[in-house]
Write a protein that holds these residues in place. Structure first.
Motif, PDB file in Angstrom:
ATOM      1  N   ILE A  11       0.846  -1.193   0.000  1.00  0.00           N
ATOM      2  CA  ILE A  11       0.000   0.000   0.000  1.00  0.00           C
ATOM      3  C   ILE A  11       0.886   1.250   0.000  1.00  0.00           C
ATOM      4  N   GLU A  12       0.251   2.413   0.067  1.00  0.00           N
ATOM      5  CA  GLU A  12       1.007   3.679   0.055  1.00  0.00           C
ATOM      6  C   GLU A  12       1.981   3.711   1.238  1.00  0.00           C
ATOM      7  N   GLY A  13       3.181   4.222   0.979  1.00  0.00           N
ATOM      8  CA  GLY A  13       4.137   4.439   2.064  1.00  0.00           C
ATOM      9  C   GLY A  13       4.826   3.178   2.560  1.00  0.00           C
ATOM     10  N   GLY A  15       7.303   1.839   1.040  1.00  0.00           N
ATOM     11  CA  GLY A  15       8.737   1.994   0.733  1.00  0.00           C
ATOM     12  C   GLY A  15       9.194   1.196  -0.476  1.00  0.00           C
ATOM     13  N   LYS A  16       8.253   0.880  -1.373  1.00  0.00           N
ATOM     14  CA  LYS A  16       8.598   0.040  -2.533  1.00  0.00           C
ATOM     15  C   LYS A  16       9.746   0.599  -3.373  1.00  0.00           C
ATOM     16  N   SER A  17       9.663   1.901  -3.695  1.00  0.00           N
ATOM     17  CA  SER A  17      10.689   2.394  -4.629  1.00  0.00           C
ATOM     18  C   SER A  17      12.059   2.447  -3.973  1.00  0.00           C
ATOM     19  N   GLU A  39       4.938   0.845 -12.456  1.00  0.00           N
ATOM     20  CA  GLU A  39       3.576   0.883 -12.999  1.00  0.00           C
ATOM     21  C   GLU A  39       2.735   1.838 -12.178  1.00  0.00           C
ATOM     22  N   PRO A  40       1.768   2.528 -12.792  1.00  0.00           N
ATOM     23  CA  PRO A  40       1.572   2.580 -14.233  1.00  0.00           C
ATOM     24  C   PRO A  40       2.662   3.448 -14.861  1.00  0.00           C
ATOM     25  N   GLY A  41       3.037   3.112 -16.089  1.00  0.00           N
ATOM     26  CA  GLY A  41       4.027   3.911 -16.804  1.00  0.00           C
ATOM     27  C   GLY A  41       5.096   3.028 -17.407  1.00  0.00           C
ATOM     28  N   ILE A  49      -1.126   7.275 -20.138  1.00  0.00           N
ATOM     29  CA  ILE A  49      -2.249   6.663 -19.393  1.00  0.00           C
ATOM     30  C   ILE A  49      -2.106   7.003 -17.903  1.00  0.00           C
ATOM     31  N   ARG A  50      -0.878   6.997 -17.418  1.00  0.00           N
ATOM     32  CA  ARG A  50      -0.625   7.334 -16.008  1.00  0.00           C
ATOM     33  C   ARG A  50      -1.189   8.714 -15.653  1.00  0.00           C
ATOM     34  N   SER A  51      -1.017   9.670 -16.580  1.00  0.00           N
ATOM     35  CA  SER A  51      -1.503  11.013 -16.237  1.00  0.00           C
ATOM     36  C   SER A  51      -3.033  11.039 -16.193  1.00  0.00           C
ATOM     37  N   LEU A  53      -4.816   8.472 -15.160  1.00  0.00           N
ATOM     38  CA  LEU A  53      -5.194   7.712 -13.961  1.00  0.00           C
ATOM     39  C   LEU A  53      -4.938   8.456 -12.659  1.00  0.00           C
ATOM     40  N   LEU A  54      -3.817   9.180 -12.601  1.00  0.00           N
ATOM     41  CA  LEU A  54      -3.409   9.679 -11.284  1.00  0.00           C
ATOM     42  C   LEU A  54      -3.609  11.173 -11.079  1.00  0.00           C
ATOM     43  N   GLY A  55      -3.913  11.906 -12.164  1.00  0.00           N
ATOM     44  CA  GLY A  55      -4.156  13.344 -12.001  1.00  0.00           C
ATOM     45  C   GLY A  55      -5.445  13.582 -11.225  1.00  0.00           C
ATOM     46  N   LEU A  68      -7.740   0.878 -17.795  1.00  0.00           N
ATOM     47  CA  LEU A  68      -6.583   1.714 -18.159  1.00  0.00           C
ATOM     48  C   LEU A  68      -5.302   1.176 -17.525  1.00  0.00           C
ATOM     49  N   PHE A  69      -5.377   0.726 -16.274  1.00  0.00           N
ATOM     50  CA  PHE A  69      -4.185   0.106 -15.671  1.00  0.00           C
ATOM     51  C   PHE A  69      -3.775  -1.126 -16.497  1.00  0.00           C
ATOM     52  N   ALA A  70      -4.778  -1.915 -16.897  1.00  0.00           N
ATOM     53  CA  ALA A  70      -4.479  -3.129 -17.682  1.00  0.00           C
ATOM     54  C   ALA A  70      -3.868  -2.768 -19.031  1.00  0.00           C
ATOM     55  N   ASP A  94       8.258  -1.865  -9.724  1.00  0.00           N
ATOM     56  CA  ASP A  94       7.599  -1.171  -8.633  1.00  0.00           C
ATOM     57  C   ASP A  94       6.103  -1.194  -8.991  1.00  0.00           C
ATOM     58  N   ARG A  95       5.368  -2.118  -8.429  1.00  0.00           N
ATOM     59  CA  ARG A  95       3.969  -2.450  -8.707  1.00  0.00           C
ATOM     60  C   ARG A  95       3.837  -3.264 -10.006  1.00  0.00           C
ATOM     61  N   THR A  96       2.814  -4.112 -10.039  1.00  0.00           N
ATOM     62  CA  THR A  96       2.512  -4.974 -11.193  1.00  0.00           C
ATOM     63  C   THR A  96       1.007  -5.238 -11.197  1.00  0.00           C
ATOM     64  N   TYR A  98      -0.502  -7.285  -9.571  1.00  0.00           N
ATOM     65  CA  TYR A  98      -1.019  -7.529  -8.221  1.00  0.00           C
ATOM     66  C   TYR A  98      -1.556  -6.246  -7.575  1.00  0.00           C
ATOM     67  N   SER A  99      -1.032  -5.064  -7.997  1.00  0.00           N
ATOM     68  CA  SER A  99      -1.635  -3.817  -7.496  1.00  0.00           C
ATOM     69  C   SER A  99      -3.061  -3.692  -8.008  1.00  0.00           C
ATOM     70  N   SER A 100      -3.291  -4.077  -9.259  1.00  0.00           N
ATOM     71  CA  SER A 100      -4.663  -3.993  -9.776  1.00  0.00           C
ATOM     72  C   SER A 100      -5.593  -4.951  -9.028  1.00  0.00           C
ATOM     73  N   LEU A 101      -5.089  -6.153  -8.718  1.00  0.00           N
ATOM     74  CA  LEU A 101      -5.942  -7.107  -7.998  1.00  0.00           C
ATOM     75  C   LEU A 101      -6.310  -6.543  -6.621  1.00  0.00           C
ATOM     76  N   ILE A 151      -5.455   8.206  -6.411  1.00  0.00           N
ATOM     77  CA  ILE A 151      -5.820   6.942  -5.760  1.00  0.00           C
ATOM     78  C   ILE A 151      -5.201   6.858  -4.359  1.00  0.00           C
ATOM     79  N   GLY A 152      -3.953   7.359  -4.260  1.00  0.00           N
ATOM     80  CA  GLY A 152      -3.283   7.360  -2.954  1.00  0.00           C
ATOM     81  C   GLY A 152      -3.997   8.239  -1.931  1.00  0.00           C
ATOM     82  N   ASP A 153      -4.785   9.198  -2.414  1.00  0.00           N
ATOM     83  CA  ASP A 153      -5.479  10.119  -1.511  1.00  0.00           C
ATOM     84  C   ASP A 153      -6.888   9.649  -1.131  1.00  0.00           C
TER      85      ASP A 153
HETATM   86  P1  TYD Z   1       2.763   5.821  -7.731  1.00  0.00           P
HETATM   87  O1  TYD Z   1       3.053   7.237  -8.014  1.00  0.00           O
HETATM   88  O2  TYD Z   1       3.459   4.806  -8.507  1.00  0.00           O
HETATM   89  O3  TYD Z   1       2.943   5.712  -6.211  1.00  0.00           O
HETATM   90  P2  TYD Z   1       3.350   4.600  -5.187  1.00  0.00           P
HETATM   91  O4  TYD Z   1       4.570   5.184  -4.584  1.00  0.00           O
HETATM   92  O5  TYD Z   1       2.212   4.544  -4.252  1.00  0.00           O
HETATM   93  O6  TYD Z   1       3.592   3.305  -5.926  1.00  0.00           O
HETATM   94  O7  TYD Z   1       1.199   5.672  -7.831  1.00  0.00           O
HETATM   95  C1  TYD Z   1       0.553   4.613  -8.211  1.00  0.00           C
HETATM   96  C2  TYD Z   1      -0.854   4.739  -7.673  1.00  0.00           C
HETATM   97  O8  TYD Z   1      -1.729   3.956  -8.489  1.00  0.00           O
HETATM   98  C3  TYD Z   1      -0.972   4.197  -6.270  1.00  0.00           C
HETATM   99  O9  TYD Z   1      -1.931   4.964  -5.560  1.00  0.00           O
HETATM  100  C4  TYD Z   1      -1.523   2.803  -6.489  1.00  0.00           C
HETATM  101  C5  TYD Z   1      -2.339   2.943  -7.729  1.00  0.00           C
HETATM  102  N1  TYD Z   1      -2.428   1.721  -8.571  1.00  0.00           N
HETATM  103  C6  TYD Z   1      -3.635   1.077  -8.693  1.00  0.00           C
HETATM  104  O10 TYD Z   1      -4.635   1.494  -8.099  1.00  0.00           O
HETATM  105  N2  TYD Z   1      -3.725  -0.020  -9.515  1.00  0.00           N
HETATM  106  C7  TYD Z   1      -2.657  -0.487 -10.210  1.00  0.00           C
HETATM  107  O11 TYD Z   1      -2.786  -1.486 -10.945  1.00  0.00           O
HETATM  108  C8  TYD Z   1      -1.408   0.189 -10.080  1.00  0.00           C
HETATM  109  C9  TYD Z   1      -0.209  -0.284 -10.839  1.00  0.00           C
HETATM  110  C10 TYD Z   1      -1.334   1.297  -9.245  1.00  0.00           C
END
Ligand code: TYD
Length: 201
Positions: A11-13, A15-17, A39-41, A49-51, A53-55, A68-70, A94-96, A98-101, A151-153
């Motif tokens: 989840i958020e925070g 420390g994945k990256s 991911e995404p990106g 697509i990332r912009s 999804l996350l804007g 869109l994530f897919a 950094d995410r795959t 499994y984040s979508s699941l 999404i993080g918010d």
């Molecule tokens: P990102 O900037 O990569 O942040 P984080 O440091 O949290 O990885 O943001 C990705 C955001 O998108 C994060 O809130 C999780 C979400 N996300 C999904 O909801 N589904 C997905 O399949 C992926 C890859 C990310």
């Protein structure tokens, strides 16, 4: 033997990256070629697509979001991850899927199986063989987050549902998942992740 495609999830925070950057350095010092993606990106198509999804300026519906994530992921698999594995590199992501699941399947309540079903066709079998799940308490994770995204918010209840989704995925697939508690020192987390990877390959 399975291909060295390693997912860093959580989840958020969590420390994945930070952890994936440090593990990448260790694997390179071990003599491996490593391709690192997020991911995404990770591709020109994926970054656009990332912009979307996350804007904070758009509000895609839950299924639009999942598709869109897919879509971004299908592009990354075809353009980067599949070719890198084919030429013998390791891939750290950094995410795959499994984040979508966890986020769309459990967090948005679209259903883990339904979200898996829309992701599989675009991936053509490019699927993480090892998932390092970095576990953090949702409140603590949110307080560690530096920059928020749409999404993080979503708030702590959403993060809790996502964390539960990840826990369920790990419990159902113990061969693929290694869960690491991130409440210990960063060096210990990095060391545990590096050991988990080296013991697999
Ligand atoms: P990102 O900037 O990569 O942040 P984080 O440091 O949290 O990885 O943001 C990705 C955001 O998108 C994060 O809130 C999780 C979400 N996300 C999904 O909801 N589904 C997905 O399949 C992926 C890859 C990310």
């Amino acid at each position: 033997m399975s291909l060295p495609y390693v997912a860093f999830e959580g989840i958020e925070g969590a420390g994945k990256s930070t952890v994936s950057d440090r593990v990448r350095n260790l694997l390179e010092a071990d003599g491996y070629r490593v391709v690192q993606v997020r991911e995404p990106g990770g591709t020109a198509v994926g970054e656009r697509i990332r912009s979307i999804l996350l804007g904070h300026d758009l509000a895609p519906e839950p299924w639009t979001e999942a598709l869109l994530f897919a879509a971004a992921r299908a592009q990354l698999a075809a353009e980067i991850v599949g070719p890198a594995l084919a030429e013998g590199s390791w891939v750290l992501s950094d995410r795959t899927v499994y984040s979508s699941l966890a986020y769309q399947g459990a967090g948005r309540r679209l259903g883990i199986d339904a979200v898996r079903a829309v992701n599989e066709p675009g991936l053509g079998g490019v699927w993480p063989s090892l998932v390092i799940l970095l576990a953090v308490d949702p409140e603590r994770g949110l307080s560690r987050q530096e920059v928020g995204d749409r999404i993080g918010d979503e708030g702590v209840e959403f993060q809790r549902a996502v964390a539960k989704g990840f826990e369920r995925l790990a419990a159902d697939d113990p061969e693929r998942f290694v869960v690491i508690d991130t409440h210990m020192a960063l060096d210990e987390v990095v060391d545990a992740a590096h050991r988990a990877i080296r013991s697999r390959w």
